[in-house]
Write a protein that holds these residues in place. Structure first.
Motif, mmCIF file in Angstrom:
data_model
loop_
_atom_site.group_PDB
_atom_site.id
_atom_site.type_symbol
_atom_site.label_atom_id
_atom_site.label_comp_id
_atom_site.label_asym_id
_atom_site.label_seq_id
_atom_site.Cartn_x
_atom_site.Cartn_y
_atom_site.Cartn_z
ATOM 1 N N THR A 27 -29.192 21.864 -25.975
ATOM 2 C CA THR A 27 -30.011 22.631 -25.403
ATOM 3 C C THR A 27 -29.154 22.050 -23.938
ATOM 4 O OG1 THR A 27 -32.025 22.158 -26.206
ATOM 5 C CG2 THR A 27 -32.025 23.639 -23.743
ATOM 6 N N TYR A 28 -28.842 20.920 -23.218
ATOM 7 C CA TYR A 28 -28.856 20.494 -22.750
ATOM 8 C C TYR A 28 -27.387 21.228 -22.062
ATOM 9 C CZ TYR A 28 -26.516 17.013 -19.308
ATOM 10 O OH TYR A 28 -26.052 15.846 -17.514
ATOM 11 N N PHE A 29 -26.103 20.819 -22.720
ATOM 12 C CA PHE A 29 -24.979 21.476 -22.309
ATOM 13 C C PHE A 29 -24.609 22.955 -22.352
ATOM 14 C CE2 PHE A 29 -23.810 16.928 -23.992
ATOM 15 C CZ PHE A 29 -22.933 16.649 -22.696
ATOM 16 N N PHE A 30 -25.853 23.926 -22.944
ATOM 17 C CA PHE A 30 -26.313 24.963 -22.770
ATOM 18 C C PHE A 30 -26.463 25.364 -21.535
ATOM 19 C CE2 PHE A 30 -29.116 28.888 -22.847
ATOM 20 C CZ PHE A 30 -28.112 29.859 -23.664
ATOM 21 N N ALA A 31 -28.058 24.731 -20.792
ATOM 22 C CA ALA A 31 -28.996 24.902 -19.675
ATOM 23 C C ALA A 31 -27.003 24.741 -18.704
ATOM 24 C CB ALA A 31 -29.522 23.430 -19.242
ATOM 25 N N ILE A 32 -26.151 23.178 -18.932
ATOM 26 C CA ILE A 32 -25.331 23.490 -17.630
ATOM 27 C C ILE A 32 -24.450 24.762 -18.050
ATOM 28 C CG2 ILE A 32 -22.998 22.301 -17.553
ATOM 29 C CD1 ILE A 32 -24.762 19.798 -18.188
ATOM 30 N N LEU A 33 -24.065 25.090 -19.128
ATOM 31 C CA LEU A 33 -23.056 26.097 -19.326
ATOM 32 C C LEU A 33 -23.312 27.429 -18.178
ATOM 33 C CD1 LEU A 33 -20.273 26.749 -20.646
ATOM 34 C CD2 LEU A 33 -21.603 27.494 -22.912
ATOM 35 N N LEU A 34 -24.875 27.474 -18.291
ATOM 36 C CA LEU A 34 -25.164 29.135 -17.597
ATOM 37 C C LEU A 34 -25.880 28.548 -16.500
ATOM 38 C CD1 LEU A 34 -27.118 31.353 -19.139
ATOM 39 C CD2 LEU A 34 -29.376 30.709 -19.202
ATOM 40 N N ILE A 35 -26.085 27.711 -16.418
ATOM 41 C CA ILE A 35 -26.846 27.520 -14.841
ATOM 42 C C ILE A 35 -25.233 27.515 -13.930
ATOM 43 C CG2 ILE A 35 -27.306 26.252 -12.608
ATOM 44 C CD1 ILE A 35 -29.814 25.615 -14.481
ATOM 45 N N PHE A 77 -26.305 17.329 -10.570
ATOM 46 C CA PHE A 77 -27.894 18.281 -10.787
ATOM 47 C C PHE A 77 -28.164 18.545 -12.239
ATOM 48 C CE2 PHE A 77 -25.991 21.520 -7.451
ATOM 49 C CZ PHE A 77 -27.061 21.480 -6.413
ATOM 50 N N SER A 78 -27.723 16.767 -12.449
ATOM 51 C CA SER A 78 -27.557 16.609 -14.003
ATOM 52 C C SER A 78 -29.202 16.372 -14.647
ATOM 53 C CB SER A 78 -27.441 15.389 -14.211
ATOM 54 O OG SER A 78 -26.854 14.138 -16.030
ATOM 55 N N PRO A 79 -29.835 16.359 -13.334
ATOM 56 C CA PRO A 79 -31.509 15.239 -14.135
ATOM 57 C C PRO A 79 -32.146 17.047 -13.874
ATOM 58 C CG PRO A 79 -30.704 14.396 -11.798
ATOM 59 C CD PRO A 79 -29.719 14.915 -12.132
ATOM 60 N N LEU A 80 -31.606 18.130 -13.162
ATOM 61 C CA LEU A 80 -32.457 19.431 -13.246
ATOM 62 C C LEU A 80 -32.690 19.985 -14.439
ATOM 63 C CD1 LEU A 80 -33.444 21.847 -12.144
ATOM 64 C CD2 LEU A 80 -31.398 22.441 -11.317
ATOM 65 N N PHE A 81 -30.805 20.211 -15.360
ATOM 66 C CA PHE A 81 -30.160 20.366 -16.226
ATOM 67 C C PHE A 81 -31.102 19.514 -17.112
ATOM 68 C CE2 PHE A 81 -25.861 21.032 -14.264
ATOM 69 C CZ PHE A 81 -26.725 21.900 -14.255
ATOM 70 N N ILE A 87 -38.456 20.770 -21.132
ATOM 71 C CA ILE A 87 -38.782 21.543 -21.269
ATOM 72 C C ILE A 87 -38.594 22.699 -22.341
ATOM 73 C CG2 ILE A 87 -40.096 23.486 -19.725
ATOM 74 C CD1 ILE A 87 -41.051 20.908 -18.816
ATOM 75 N N PHE A 88 -37.450 23.589 -22.387
ATOM 76 C CA PHE A 88 -37.236 24.309 -22.903
ATOM 77 C C PHE A 88 -37.577 24.023 -24.368
ATOM 78 C CE2 PHE A 88 -34.412 27.143 -25.116
ATOM 79 C CZ PHE A 88 -34.543 28.542 -24.902
ATOM 80 N N PHE A 89 -36.801 22.617 -25.223
ATOM 81 C CA PHE A 89 -36.743 22.972 -26.174
ATOM 82 C C PHE A 89 -38.469 22.547 -27.186
ATOM 83 C CE2 PHE A 89 -35.606 19.156 -25.880
ATOM 84 C CZ PHE A 89 -35.941 17.921 -26.953
ATOM 85 N N THR A 90 -39.234 21.250 -26.063
ATOM 86 C CA THR A 90 -40.131 20.903 -26.720
ATOM 87 C C THR A 90 -41.270 21.951 -26.371
ATOM 88 O OG1 THR A 90 -39.310 18.703 -25.202
ATOM 89 C CG2 THR A 90 -41.797 18.946 -26.197
ATOM 90 N N SER A 91 -40.973 22.870 -25.393
ATOM 91 C CA SER A 91 -42.579 23.946 -25.536
ATOM 92 C C SER A 91 -41.946 24.423 -27.252
ATOM 93 C CB SER A 91 -41.614 24.461 -24.319
ATOM 94 O OG SER A 91 -42.464 24.107 -23.079
#
Length: 373
Positions: A27-35, A77-81, A87-91
């Protein structure tokens, strides 16, 4: 083989750990790729007119600018990702009653955080390595591109430069051209017990860029006056190869220069500035401590994100994602504000760099204490 099995670190990683680590890192690398993809589209749309105006070649745009743009902003922005990923996968796990099932099987919340922390070790190590050794080299290429094809405002000269190059040794250059690595109207004064003992002047000095060692300068039309009590000795000549403890980088400052040093280079440059008694050493010290402090942000924000989103509630992950984004931006804003206070208000650089972590550690502890058991 079983005799040495106890030293194998992977024996402590269970199926649950692998499951959560896979979700976290993926999810972390997916968020980086997307944003970052969205950021590139907006950045290209904003700068297209400048690229066209300054006739930037496509090869330079892709390889010099965006290939270095991606790791720089991804790491910034690594802390943001990290926060978004947690938040995403835990929720989603909480909404699917996975966390309830995990805790019903006798796994405590503290034990469940172990794979989160293992993921943070991987992410923080990668982030630190990039910021300390890889990204600075790319930043040099990106800034050179921006000066040529985007801003066209790179500072290439300096007027009336005066600096202490060694203990009791003061250098002065009336005009310095960084493109030619040449200075005009040069003076070098040496003091001993606050008394002038030597004065060197030269119409020009040229930095030796092909020398194997640093600090090599060639003086043209030079004159040296040595003062010993009431006696004075004058020597002069046309050309003189000499060692002066200064480099071109010391004479011309450009915005964001501290970001172009690797961590060892930054540490050496800070020591050199301190020995010279330089007044602009603070921004380099803040950059040095910030690179180390930022590596620990993943652990703090992960604890906050996991604590907030691990409870199953109505409304899905929207509230958690909004809270995560807000807290991440507050963290990044605190980094900027604390660095500004260190430079302009005299806050100790170490405290300024670690202040966001200190504040958010308290927030993380409160969130952890209120997390489901």
């Amino acid at each position: 083989m079983k005799k040495y099995e106890y030293i194998n670190p992977f024996r402590y990683v269970t199926r649950l750990d692998r499951y959560i680590i896979g979700k976290f890192v993926g999810t972390y690398f997916f968020a980086i790729l997307l944003i970052i993809s969205i950021a590139i589209v907006f950045d290209f749309n904003e700068n297209l007119a400048k690229f066209t105006e300054y006739h930037a070649p496509w090869k330079a745009i892709v390889f010099d600018y965006y290939l270095n743009f991606i790791p720089y902003f991804a790491n910034l922005f690594s802390p943001l990702f990290v926060f978004i990923a947690v938040i995403f996968f835990t929720s989603k796990m909480a909404a699917g009653s996975e966390i309830i099932s995990i805790m019903a099987a006798g796994v405590s919340f503290r034990r469940m955080l172990r794979p989160y922390m293992l993921s943070c070790v991987l992410i923080s190590s990668l982030s630190f390595f990039l910021s300390a050794y890889v990204i600075p080299h790319g930043t040099v290429i990106r800034q050179n591109f921006e000066s040529l094809y985007k801003n066209n405002k790179k500072n290439t000269s300096a007027e009336n430069v005066q600096l202490q190059v060694d203990k009791g040794v003061i250098a002065y250059i009336q005009h310095y051209d960084n493109k030619l690595k040449r200075g005009y109207g040069f003076c070098l004064d040496k003091f001993e017990n606050k008394k002038l003992i030597s004065h060197m002047s030269a119409t020009e000095i040229q930095y030796d860029t092909i020398s194997d060692t640093k600090y090599h300068w060639k003086a043209t039309n030079w004159k040296i006056r040595e003062l010993r009590g009431m006696r004075e000795k004058i020597t002069s000549g046309t050309q003189l190869d000499t060692l002066i403890q200064m480099e071109p980088i010391d004479l011309v400052y450009s915005k964001g220069q501290q970001e172009t040093f690797t961590l060892p280079e930054l540490q050496d440059y800070i020591s050199k500035l301190i020995n010279r008694g330089s007044s602009n050493v603070v921004q380099y010290q803040v950059e040095y401590h910030k690179r180390i402090a930022s590596s620990f942000a993943s652990f703090i924000l992960t604890i906050i994100g996991a604590s907030l989103s691990s409870r199953k509630r109505k409304g899905g992950m929207g509230m958690y994602l909004g809270a995560g984004l807000a807290l991440s931006f507050i963290y990044i804003m605190l980094q900027t504000v604390s660095a500004t206070f260190a430079i302009n208000a005299g806050t100790p650089p170490l405290l300024a760099a670690w202040m966001p972590n200190i504040i958010f550690t308290v927030v993380a502890y409160i969130c952890y204490r209120k997390a489901p058991n």
